[in-house]
Design a protein around this motif. Structure first.
Motif, PDB file in Angstrom:
ATOM      1  N   SER A 106       0.860  -1.001  -0.206  1.00 54.92           N
ATOM      2  CA  SER A 106       0.041  -0.046   0.070  1.00 54.92           C
ATOM      3  C   SER A 106       0.801   1.150   0.017  1.00 54.92           C
ATOM      4  CB  SER A 106      -0.894   0.167   1.118  1.00 54.92           C
ATOM      5  OG  SER A 106      -0.006   0.076   2.394  1.00 54.92           O
ATOM      6  N   GLY A 107       0.180   2.341  -0.222  1.00 60.47           N
ATOM      7  CA  GLY A 107       0.954   3.522  -0.144  1.00 60.47           C
ATOM      8  C   GLY A 107       1.414   3.835   1.226  1.00 60.47           C
ATOM      9  N   THR A 108       0.438   3.645   2.270  1.00 61.74           N
ATOM     10  CA  THR A 108       1.214   3.681   3.637  1.00 61.74           C
ATOM     11  C   THR A 108       2.348   3.059   3.937  1.00 61.74           C
ATOM     12  OG1 THR A 108      -1.226   4.206   4.423  1.00 61.74           O
ATOM     13  CG2 THR A 108       0.298   3.694   5.984  1.00 61.74           C
ATOM     14  N   GLU A 109       2.400   1.929   3.477  1.00 60.47           N
ATOM     15  CA  GLU A 109       3.382   1.169   3.856  1.00 60.47           C
ATOM     16  C   GLU A 109       4.864   1.535   3.178  1.00 60.47           C
ATOM     17  OE1 GLU A 109       2.971  -3.306   3.867  1.00 60.47           O
ATOM     18  OE2 GLU A 109       1.015  -2.589   3.184  1.00 60.47           O
ATOM     19  N   TYR A 134      -1.411  14.680   3.549  1.00 64.93           N
ATOM     20  CA  TYR A 134      -1.937  13.282   3.878  1.00 64.93           C
ATOM     21  C   TYR A 134      -1.016  12.088   3.254  1.00 64.93           C
ATOM     22  CZ  TYR A 134      -4.847   9.072   4.134  1.00 64.93           C
ATOM     23  OH  TYR A 134      -5.450   8.043   4.575  1.00 64.93           O
ATOM     24  N   HIS A 135      -0.493  11.237   4.110  1.00 59.42           N
ATOM     25  CA  HIS A 135       0.070  10.235   3.898  1.00 59.42           C
ATOM     26  C   HIS A 135      -0.021   8.736   4.044  1.00 59.42           C
ATOM     27  CE1 HIS A 135       3.197  13.315   2.332  1.00 59.42           C
ATOM     28  NE2 HIS A 135       3.176  13.854   3.556  1.00 59.42           N
ATOM     29  N   GLY A 136      -1.260   8.862   4.684  1.00 63.24           N
ATOM     30  CA  GLY A 136      -1.744   7.363   5.092  1.00 63.24           C
ATOM     31  C   GLY A 136      -2.294   7.292   6.367  1.00 63.24           C
ATOM     32  N   SER A 137      -2.578   6.027   6.877  1.00 68.21           N
ATOM     33  CA  SER A 137      -3.484   5.979   8.243  1.00 68.21           C
ATOM     34  C   SER A 137      -2.821   5.187   9.273  1.00 68.21           C
ATOM     35  CB  SER A 137      -4.756   5.595   7.842  1.00 68.21           C
ATOM     36  OG  SER A 137      -5.605   5.945   8.834  1.00 68.21           O
ATOM     37  N   LEU A 184       6.759  15.135   1.610  1.00 70.81           N
ATOM     38  CA  LEU A 184       6.052  16.167   0.765  1.00 70.81           C
ATOM     39  C   LEU A 184       5.538  15.582  -0.186  1.00 70.81           C
ATOM     40  CD1 LEU A 184       5.365  19.197   0.453  1.00 70.81           C
ATOM     41  CD2 LEU A 184       7.035  19.203  -1.386  1.00 70.81           C
ATOM     42  N   GLU A 185       4.168  15.748  -0.463  1.00 70.94           N
ATOM     43  CA  GLU A 185       3.223  15.563  -1.538  1.00 70.94           C
ATOM     44  C   GLU A 185       3.490  16.447  -2.743  1.00 70.94           C
ATOM     45  OE1 GLU A 185      -1.197  14.739  -0.586  1.00 70.94           O
ATOM     46  OE2 GLU A 185      -0.340  15.907   0.971  1.00 70.94           O
ATOM     47  N   THR A 186       4.111  15.879  -3.681  1.00 71.84           N
ATOM     48  CA  THR A 186       4.632  16.858  -4.907  1.00 71.84           C
ATOM     49  C   THR A 186       3.441  17.950  -5.095  1.00 71.84           C
ATOM     50  OG1 THR A 186       5.799  15.079  -5.693  1.00 71.84           O
ATOM     51  CG2 THR A 186       5.693  17.006  -6.969  1.00 71.84           C
ATOM     52  N   GLU A 219       4.344  10.577  -4.387  1.00 74.44           N
ATOM     53  CA  GLU A 219       3.618  10.694  -5.626  1.00 74.44           C
ATOM     54  C   GLU A 219       2.539   9.704  -5.758  1.00 74.44           C
ATOM     55  OE1 GLU A 219       5.087  11.983  -9.151  1.00 74.44           O
ATOM     56  OE2 GLU A 219       6.258  13.639  -8.203  1.00 74.44           O
ATOM     57  N   ILE A 220       1.879   9.273  -4.517  1.00 78.94           N
ATOM     58  CA  ILE A 220       1.092   8.121  -4.358  1.00 78.94           C
ATOM     59  C   ILE A 220      -0.488   8.341  -5.089  1.00 78.94           C
ATOM     60  CG2 ILE A 220      -0.413   6.792  -2.716  1.00 78.94           C
ATOM     61  CD1 ILE A 220       2.259   6.920  -0.922  1.00 78.94           C
ATOM     62  N   GLN A 221      -0.681   9.693  -4.895  1.00 77.69           N
ATOM     63  CA  GLN A 221      -1.916  10.109  -5.512  1.00 77.69           C
ATOM     64  C   GLN A 221      -1.787  11.128  -6.876  1.00 77.69           C
ATOM     65  OE1 GLN A 221      -5.944  12.763  -4.441  1.00 77.69           O
ATOM     66  NE2 GLN A 221      -4.636  11.862  -2.817  1.00 77.69           N
ATOM     67  N   GLY A 246       2.075   4.797  -5.149  1.00 75.52           N
ATOM     68  CA  GLY A 246       0.774   3.562  -4.877  1.00 75.52           C
ATOM     69  C   GLY A 246      -0.410   3.935  -5.896  1.00 75.52           C
ATOM     70  N   LYS A 247      -1.326   3.530  -5.193  1.00 72.49           N
ATOM     71  CA  LYS A 247      -2.738   3.651  -5.947  1.00 72.49           C
ATOM     72  C   LYS A 247      -2.498   3.246  -7.403  1.00 72.49           C
ATOM     73  CE  LYS A 247      -4.718   7.463  -3.356  1.00 72.49           C
ATOM     74  NZ  LYS A 247      -5.970   6.846  -2.781  1.00 72.49           N
ATOM     75  N   ALA A 248      -2.255   4.071  -8.348  1.00 67.60           N
ATOM     76  CA  ALA A 248      -2.332   3.504  -9.873  1.00 67.60           C
ATOM     77  C   ALA A 248      -1.185   2.746 -10.268  1.00 67.60           C
ATOM     78  CB  ALA A 248      -2.302   4.674 -10.793  1.00 67.60           C
TER      79      ALA A 248
HETATM   80  N1  PMP Z   1      -0.086   9.542  -0.006  1.00 66.84           N
HETATM   81  C1  PMP Z   1      -0.877  10.107  -0.547  1.00 66.84           C
HETATM   82  C2  PMP Z   1      -0.747  11.372  -0.952  1.00 66.84           C
HETATM   83  C3  PMP Z   1      -2.491   9.723  -0.594  1.00 66.84           C
HETATM   84  O1  PMP Z   1      -2.987  10.105  -1.194  1.00 66.84           O
HETATM   85  C4  PMP Z   1      -2.799   8.181   0.050  1.00 66.84           C
HETATM   86  C5  PMP Z   1      -3.969   7.661  -0.240  1.00 66.84           C
HETATM   87  N2  PMP Z   1      -4.966   8.511  -0.403  1.00 66.84           N
HETATM   88  C6  PMP Z   1      -1.615   7.643   0.693  1.00 66.84           C
HETATM   89  C7  PMP Z   1      -0.374   8.159   0.957  1.00 66.84           C
HETATM   90  C8  PMP Z   1      -1.809   6.429   1.490  1.00 66.84           C
HETATM   91  O2  PMP Z   1      -2.074   5.118   0.660  1.00 66.84           O
HETATM   92  P1  PMP Z   1      -2.797   3.914   1.083  1.00 66.84           P
HETATM   93  O3  PMP Z   1      -4.271   4.312   1.356  1.00 66.84           O
HETATM   94  O4  PMP Z   1      -2.686   3.105  -0.138  1.00 66.84           O
HETATM   95  O5  PMP Z   1      -2.136   3.293   2.159  1.00 66.84           O
END
Ligand code: PMP
Length: 393
Positions: A106-109, A134-137, A184-186, A219-221, A246-248
């Motif tokens: 996942s992105g969070t990991e 936002y970087h995950g939960s 940082l989210e780009t 760049e997960i999103q 992540g994601k895509a």
């Molecule tokens: N970083 C960003 C920028 C995200 O948008 C997200 C998910 N919305 C995550 C991390 C976490 O990804 P995941 O839900 O796959 O753990």
């Protein structure tokens, strides 16, 4: 009991008012519910379905890999052809210093792995994040969450995390000799599509270099073509030390990754050995699906079509009465209204009228538009007509 009631009863709920729609089929830019109603999907699984739902090449790759092997061994010990192939393909389309991929579920990991790698490599303890991020939960990623409302109930979180103001040059001085990395989210996603200035990005890169902190771009999103270039950082003329995907990345299957230079990544191989462990990370079916998705993205030149589609949306929606702002970076679009209540009303009407969309976590007054990158002109036009009606009624 019907499916909806069973869902509410047995599936853990994370909201008091879930949409509770039941989709039974998806294809390209469309979703179908159990009653056979078709929806134009403007959010593509929240920036997951960049090549559309069930791209034929992705489905074929999943079936092919399922016929060979599923899980065989935990991450990193054996040679798995789909992992190797996808890591190589990614490296071929990234700058030379981003040549080594650690695949996660996942992105969070991916965020967790990157934070650990930065601490391990620098020997430092502090991490810098940004307001509205936002970087995950998970608890590490949540520590970076740029809004107290979302993180406070889960304290204690990671110590040594500092949140700076996004796009604010004065705050860069707070990145110092104890900073392991800056995350940082780009392009900030859940903040409602907030793009930093190019000059600030360059100053941030310089500050990290000056003090020896690693720059981690999430760049997960926003990656994988969403912003009109394959990677969003390309538009800023900088290269991160660690890139988060992540994601895509998985073409609709669960997959994340952190990407760095081989020498940096090798820090995870000793002191201690097995510096980052996962059973399922880089699952062969996910890697096969993701590789097929990336090949389709490139072969069908989807990234090249993003700017044109962004213009279609902008032209149709930007000047509608009731729309307070439209922020966009490629097909990552936030349509802002005066309040969450207005936004929610428009969203409910849109869903009832067959357009699927939602809002952003830190910008609840903004509607999310992140459709498949290959959405057709007719579908954009039809979706925008419906949205215009929903806004005016
Ligand atoms: N970083 C960003 C920028 C995200 O948008 C997200 C998910 N919305 C995550 C991390 C976490 O990804 P995941 O839900 O796959 O753990």
């Amino acid at each position: 009991m019907n499916q909806r009631d069973l869902f509410l009863r047995h599936v853990a709920q994370t909201s008091e008012a879930p949409l509770a729609l039941e989709f039974v089929r998806a294809e390209g830019s469309y979703l179908w519910d159990a009653k056979g109603k078709r929806y134009i999907d403007l959010i593509g699984g929240i920036s997951v379905c960049n090549v559309g739902h069930r791209h034929p090449a992705v489905v074929a790759a999943i079936k092919d890999q399922a016929d060979r092997y599923l899980h065989t061994m935990v991450y990193g010990e054996t040679v798995q052809t789909p992992q190797v192939g996808y890591a190589r393909l990614l490296a071929e389309h990234l700058p030379p210093s981003l040549n080594c991929v650690y695949f996660t579920n996942s992105g969070t990991e991916a965020v967790e792995g990157a934070m650990k790698l930065a601490k391990r490599a620098t020997g430092r303890t502090e991490i810098v994040g940004f307001l509205e991020a936002y970087h995950g939960s998970s608890q590490g990623a949540l520590s970076l969450m740029g809004d107290e409302y979302w993180r406070n109930a889960f304290r204690p979180l990671l110590p040594g995390i500092h949140h700076l103001r996004h796009n604010d040059t004065r705050d860069l001085a707070r990145i110092g000799s104890q900073t392991a990395c800056v995350v940082l989210e780009t392009i900030q996603g859940e903040a409602g599509v907030r793009a930093p200035d190019a000059a600030w990005m360059r100053a941030l890169r310089e500050r990290c270099d000056q003090v020896g902190a690693l720059l981690v771009l999430d760049e997960i999103q926003c990656g994988f073509g969403r912003n009109g270039t394959l990677w969003a950082f390309e538009q800023y003329g900088i290269v991160p030390d660690i890139l988060l995907l992540g994601k895509a990345l998985g073409g609709g299957m669960p997959l994340g990754a952190f990407v760095a230079d081989r020498s940096l990544m090798y820090e995870l191989a000793s002191k201690p050995v097995l510096g980052h462990i996962t059973t399922f990370g880089g699952h062969p079916v996910s890697c096969a699906a993701g590789m097929a998705a990336m090949r389709a993205l490139l072969a069908e030149r989807m990234v090249e079509g993003v700017a044109e589609r962004e213009t279609w949306f902008r032209t149709a929606l930007e000047n509608l009465p009731g729309v307070r702002a439209l922020r966009s970076r490629g097909l990552m679009i936030a349509l802002e209204f005066d309040s969450f209540e207005t936004n929610k009303q428009v969203i409910d009407r849109a869903i009832a009228a067959g357009v699927f969309t939602d809002w952003f976590l830190h910008s609840a007054q903004s509607m999310r538009i992140v459709p498949p990158l290959n959405i057709s002109r007719e579908d954009v036009q039809r979706a925008c007509e419906i949205l215009a009606l929903c806004i005016s009624s």
